[in-house]
Enzyme design. Structure first.
Site, short mmCIF file in Angstrom:
data_model
loop_
_atom_site.label_atom_id
_atom_site.label_comp_id
_atom_site.label_asym_id
_atom_site.label_seq_id
_atom_site.Cartn_x
_atom_site.Cartn_y
_atom_site.Cartn_z
N GLU A 106 -5.03 -6.94 14.59
CA GLU A 106 -4.55 -5.61 14.23
C GLU A 106 -5.73 -4.62 14.32
OE1 GLU A 106 -2.75 -4.40 10.26
OE2 GLU A 106 -0.91 -4.78 11.36
N GLY A 126 -4.98 -2.18 4.91
CA GLY A 126 -4.17 -3.31 4.45
C GLY A 126 -4.85 -4.65 4.71
N ARG A 127 -5.37 -4.84 5.91
CA ARG A 127 -5.97 -6.13 6.27
C ARG A 127 -7.35 -6.33 5.68
NH1 ARG A 127 -4.99 -2.70 10.32
NH2 ARG A 127 -6.68 -1.90 11.62
N HIS A 165 -5.59 -33.71 17.33
CA HIS A 165 -4.51 -34.56 17.85
C HIS A 165 -3.38 -33.74 18.44
CE1 HIS A 165 -6.38 -38.19 16.25
NE2 HIS A 165 -6.81 -37.37 15.32
N LYS A 222 0.84 -1.21 0.00
CA LYS A 222 0.00 0.00 0.00
C LYS A 222 0.88 1.26 0.00
CE LYS A 222 -3.66 2.15 2.73
NZ LYS A 222 -4.61 2.01 3.82
N LYS A 277 9.06 -0.73 14.36
CA LYS A 277 9.63 -0.38 13.05
C LYS A 277 10.68 0.72 13.22
CE LYS A 277 5.49 -0.84 10.11
NZ LYS A 277 4.56 -0.09 9.28
N GLU A 312 10.38 -4.66 4.83
CA GLU A 312 10.47 -6.05 4.37
C GLU A 312 10.21 -6.15 2.87
OE1 GLU A 312 8.73 -4.95 6.92
OE2 GLU A 312 8.83 -6.32 8.64
O1 F6P Z 1 2.51 -3.79 9.82
C1 F6P Z 1 1.52 -2.87 9.59
C2 F6P Z 1 1.05 -2.77 8.19
O2 F6P Z 1 0.85 -1.43 7.93
C3 F6P Z 1 -0.21 -3.57 7.92
O3 F6P Z 1 -1.34 -2.95 8.36
C4 F6P Z 1 -0.12 -3.72 6.45
O4 F6P Z 1 -0.99 -4.69 6.00
C5 F6P Z 1 1.33 -4.08 6.30
O5 F6P Z 1 1.99 -3.28 7.25
C6 F6P Z 1 1.92 -3.89 4.94
O6 F6P Z 1 1.91 -2.54 4.54
P1 F6P Z 1 2.16 -2.13 3.05
O7 F6P Z 1 1.08 -2.74 2.22
O8 F6P Z 1 2.09 -0.64 3.03
O9 F6P Z 1 3.51 -2.62 2.63
#
Ligand code: F6P
Length: 552
Positions: free
Chosen positions: A363, A277-278, A394, A215, A514, A221
């Site tokens: 979240e 995002g979620r 199990h 987003k 972060k 990452e």
């Molecule tokens: O870790 C928080 C967050 O902002 C989530 O809400 C989101 O889904 C994820 O990081 C990834 O964010 P982006 O799509 O901006 O890379």
């Protein structure tokens, strides 16, 4: 404060009366065993069930009476759930801390709908992106979209994290049955290099397309993995920079960063700040899903989402699936003190569904202050977790059956299997029904003794029962039913958040870690010994890592 939010004083006053009625009611209900509730009402199992938009919810095995449900519905009414639903659906900025509308429901609205954000109808943009995604997906699936060397794309790697990963990977796994089996789909999320290395180790760069899903297009990452992917791809394609256009596309709200990375914005699929995002798996973030299952199936999934949206928006609370599930979650969380909810899909294709739900629920509702910024007066968001059945039976079910904690469970099952094999499906479903029966009714000491169990062993073999469950039964796992199921949980989460008076759509809790990581990175990487100003534990961990790393 946004206009739609009730004045705090009014909310507090209504809150007190509704919650207190439930507090005294709880004292009665908590003493009633499910055995008794079922014995007193032989039709309970038929009465306390609800079918809507093709999902059947049996909620009879919950520790509730008609009065409980009446009071919970009253609570929802008093706390303005109806107004909050209307506020969300009409594009008001209910994510107050980020001053954003919350409009995942617009992502699945029909073409002729009109949903305004700041006076602008967003539905045409949604459909134009969907059309662009469909065109792209068809070209990749048919082989019309060629890689740099002219080879057909056979592998798609989605790079993203959180909502830009969990939704796509869950949906891909859930709908694998409907996917193009000649193509390979991989998902890279972790900044741990192993994730990327393992995902591509058997792939040919000439046949591999990367979808960089983010987003913000700034997430550490994702950007790290995206740069690694770029180098890997270029290395396999003669380091020809022009190859990037054929092997990289982006899904983002941030065109400037996409361009900076080197992806032509013509190959960017847009979404908007009003999609959390979620809550984004049905936006362009679902591009990998669409390539896998095709545009028609994707649209059918959106249709499933939309049906549940309409049910949530219009059904009376007592006959509203997401509202009921949300109210029950609050009932256990705040009155019984339950800490967790187990989600147990008896469907192998839903193996990533609990992981997906963890972000959606935790979240969203892992918050300690109200919309007005005051400390909440009750526990919020329970911990969601789970594994597909029958595997869990199990391992951890022992604790659910005989442990000291109350763990409400959602069992999810489908009538028709996607892979009918001999007796497998009957055995699977027999286990669903057996588990909810065992959890509710247990086994009394008398029953255990009557089986000839020696006295010393009786306590060990007793099942107290009275463990609450929901059973969600649908006809078959299809794109449409997946959409309904995800929307069911989305709106249940919303319902819970309204009752707790929290902002379910921000996620400030992920920020601090972060920021600290960004500060620690140079302290780890610099050749010169850094001056560390953390606490003594963090300082010594950094020093130890540096020392051992240098010794290698
Ligand atoms: O870790 C928080 C967050 O902002 C989530 O809400 C989101 O889904 C994820 O990081 C990834 O964010 P982006 O799509 O901006 O890379």
């Amino acid at each position: 404060m946004a206009a739609h939010v009730q004045p705090l004083t009014k909310r507090r006053a209504t809150k007190r009366s509704a919650w207190s009625a439930l507090t005294s009611h709880y004292k009665t209900v908590s003493k009633l065993h499910l055995r008794q509730l079922f014995a007193d009402d032989p039709k309970r199992g038929e009465r306390m069930a609800l079918e809507a938009v093709g999902l059947y919810l049996d909620y009879s095995k919950n520790r509730v009476t008609d009065e409980t449900l009446k009071l919970l519905v009253q609570l929802a009414e008093e706390l303005g759930l109806r107004e909050r639903i209307d506020a969300m659906f009409s594009g008001q900025k209910i994510n107050i801390t980020e001053k954003r509308a919350v409009l995942h429901i617009a992502l699945r609205a029909p073409k002729d709908a009109s949903i305004l954000v700041d006076g602008k109808n967003v539905v045409p943009e949604v459909h134009s992106v969907l059309d662009k995604m469909a065109d792209f997906s068809n070209r990749v699936r048919s082989g019309a979209w060629k890689g740099h060397t002219g080879k057909q794309i056979r592998n798609v790697v989605n790079i993203g994290i959180g909502g830009s990963d969990l939704g796509p990977v869950m949906a891909y796994e859930a709908l694998k049955h409907y996917s193009d089996r000649d193509m390979t789909f991989r998902f890279v999320s972790n900044v741990d290099g192993t994730d990327f290395a393992e995902a591509v180790q058997d792939l040919d760069p000439a046949e591999t397309l990367f979808i960089i899903s983010s987003k913000t297009f700034t997430t550490l990452e994702t950007m790290t993995n995206a740069h690694t992917a770029r180098s890997w791809s270029l290395a396999g394609l003669g380091n020809d920079e022009t190859s990037v256009a054929k092997h990289f596309v982006a899904v983002s709200t941030n065109a400037a960063e996409v361009a900076k990375f080197g992806i032509d914005t013509a190959n960017m699929f847009e979404f908007w700040d009003w999609v959390g995002g979620r809550y984004s798996m049905d936006s362009a973030i679902g591009l990998s899903t669409m390539v896998a299952i095709g545009p028609e199936n994707f649209r059918s999934m959106l249709n499933g989402f939309h049906q549940m949206d309409e049910h949530f928006r219009t059904a009376p609370f007592e006959a509203n699936l997401p509202v009921l599930m949300g109210l029950l979650a609050v009932w256990y969380n705040d009155f019984f003190g339950a800490q967790t909810v187990a989600v147990l899909p008896y469907e192998q294709y839903l193996k990533r569904f609990p992981a997906y739900l963890q972000q959606l629920t935790m979240e969203s509702n892992g918050k300690h202050v109200t919309l007005g910024g005051k400390e909440v007066s009750r526990d919020t968001g329970p911990i969601y977790w789970g594994e597909p059945g029958t595997n869990g039976q199990h391992s951890f079910y022992q604790l659910i059956h005989q442990g000291t904690r109350l763990i409400p469970c959602d069992f999810i099952a489908f009538v028709k299997p996607l892979n009918p094999l001999g007796r497998h499906h009957d055995l699977l479903l027999a286990n669903v029904f057996a588990q909810t029966e065992a959890l509710a009714f247990g086994k009394t000491p008398e029953q255990v003794k009557a089986e000839g169990t020696p006295d010393w062993l009786v306590p060990h073999r007793v099942f107290e029962g009275d463990r609450p469950t929901n059973t969600i039964l649908a006809e078959q796992l299809t794109p449409e039913s997946l959409g309904k199921l995800v929307a069911l949980y989305e709106h249940s989460v919303f319902t819970q958040g309204v009752l707790w008076d929290i902002d379910s759509f921000d996620q400030w809790g992920v920020e601090l870690g972060k920021v600290l990581a960004q500060r620690i990175v140079p302290e780890i990487e610099d050749n010169a010994e850094p001056l560390l100003k953390h606490d003594s534990s963090t300082n010594s961990l950094i020093r130890r890592y540096r020392k051992l790393k240098q010794a290698q």
